[in-house]
Write a protein that holds these residues in place. Structure first.
Motif, PDB file in Angstrom:
ATOM      1  N   ARG A  13       2.794   1.835   8.858  1.00 13.86           N
ATOM      2  CA  ARG A  13       2.013   1.396   7.694  1.00 13.86           C
ATOM      3  C   ARG A  13       0.785   2.298   7.508  1.00 13.86           C
ATOM      4  O   ARG A  13      -0.338   1.894   7.753  1.00 13.86           O
ATOM      5  CB  ARG A  13       1.585  -0.068   7.869  1.00 13.86           C
ATOM      6  N   HIS A  14       1.035   3.513   7.038  1.00 13.11           N
ATOM      7  CA  HIS A  14      -0.070   4.413   6.716  1.00 13.11           C
ATOM      8  C   HIS A  14       0.434   5.475   5.745  1.00 13.11           C
ATOM      9  O   HIS A  14       1.599   5.871   5.796  1.00 13.11           O
ATOM     10  CB  HIS A  14      -0.635   5.071   7.973  1.00 13.11           C
ATOM     11  N   ARG A  15      -0.450   5.928   4.868  1.00 11.09           N
ATOM     12  CA  ARG A  15      -0.083   6.967   3.899  1.00 11.09           C
ATOM     13  C   ARG A  15      -0.430   8.355   4.421  1.00 11.09           C
ATOM     14  O   ARG A  15       0.397   9.252   4.404  1.00 11.09           O
ATOM     15  CB  ARG A  15      -0.792   6.722   2.563  1.00 11.09           C
ATOM     16  N   ASN A 191      -2.860   1.643   4.479  1.00 16.61           N
ATOM     17  CA  ASN A 191      -1.948   1.854   3.361  1.00 16.61           C
ATOM     18  C   ASN A 191      -2.656   2.397   2.126  1.00 16.61           C
ATOM     19  O   ASN A 191      -2.008   2.720   1.131  1.00 16.61           O
ATOM     20  CB  ASN A 191      -1.236   0.546   2.985  1.00 16.61           C
ATOM     21  N   GLU A 193      -4.721   5.030  -0.245  1.00 15.78           N
ATOM     22  CA  GLU A 193      -4.701   6.482  -0.422  1.00 15.78           C
ATOM     23  C   GLU A 193      -5.938   7.117   0.203  1.00 15.78           C
ATOM     24  O   GLU A 193      -5.900   8.252   0.667  1.00 15.78           O
ATOM     25  CB  GLU A 193      -4.625   6.832  -1.907  1.00 15.78           C
TER      26      GLU A 193
END
Length: 238
Positions: A13-15, A191, A193
């Motif tokens: 769960r990371h951009r 999550n 940007e």
């Protein structure tokens, strides 16, 4: 406002690349960065902790680093805390290791009910994390505990209670009204940007709360003097 913000890592769960997202969270003002690597090899988790420590030291970032479950990594890297789950070593065993080794980190524990929270405090936990408060991607299909249950835990304990689960800038005010000591988040920061901006927005929303925590979350014991972990490690190796 004395409430603290914990940001917890999650490889799913990371951009941004995970390390970059965690560093940006630290730059935004996260009080604690907790490294939670449930399935990663120990060497990989150790490397991530060391990289984050080095960057935080070089850039003079004030976030404290905690490690989830891995007591061995917490001790070997001299992080500021270890967070235990149901399958981790028992709290008293970790407390004994702390006495034997002279490590001064905090011992936290995840709980999901009032009786669990009371047992954790009696066992010697320095703080507990209670949740999930709201519906959360981490617990799909499981009903949330809600604010009333969180308030009961915060009122019953004399150690800090950190709320977790579905918390973001839109509901953090209601969470802090329970008297808890702070919040822990994953998706609402990682999550995003721009994790740095996400942390700042969340902290700003927390600042608006006019309710002080029942028990302030102390990031270190009064006698705890944190050395540069990399320097300390090199000294021991030499």
């Amino acid at each position: 406002m004395d409430a603290v913000l914990h940001v917890i890592s999650d490889r799913n769960r990371h951009r941004l690349p995970l390390l970059e997202a965690l560093v940006e969270s630290a730059k935004g003002g996260a009080d604690v960065i907790q490294i939670r690597e449930k399935k990663a090899p120990a060497s990989e988790t150790y490397g991530l902790v060391r990289e984050l420590q080095q960057i935080c030291t070089e850039e003079r970032l004030s976030s404290r680093i905690f490690v989830n479950d891995r007591v061995d990594i917490a001790l070997s890297t001299d992080v500021a805390g270890v967070h235990l789950a149901a399958k981790s070593l028992p709290i008293p065993a970790v407390a004994q290791l702390r006495r034997q080794t002279g490590w001064h980190g905090l011992i936290g524990c995840s709980v999901h009910a009032l009786d669990e929270a009371i047992r954790a405090e009696r066992a010697g936990a320095d703080y507990v994390t209670f949740g999930h408060v709201f519906a959360s991607e981490s617990h799909p299909g499981l009903p949330p505990r809600g604010l009333y249950a969180l308030r009961r835990v915060a009122e019953a304990l004399s150690i800090p209670v950190i709320a977790i689960g579905g918390i973001d800038k839109t509901n953090v005010g209601a969470v802090l009204e329970t008297g808890c000591s702070g919040v822990a988040v994953i998706g609402s920061v990682l999550n995003a940007e721009d994790p740095l901006d996400a942390v700042k927005c969340l902290k700003a929303a927390m600042e608006k709360s006019d309710v002080s925590p029942k028990v302030p979350f102390r990031l270190a014991a009064p006698e705890y003097k944190r050395a540069d972990p990399l320097t300390a490690s090199h000294a021991k190796e030499g």
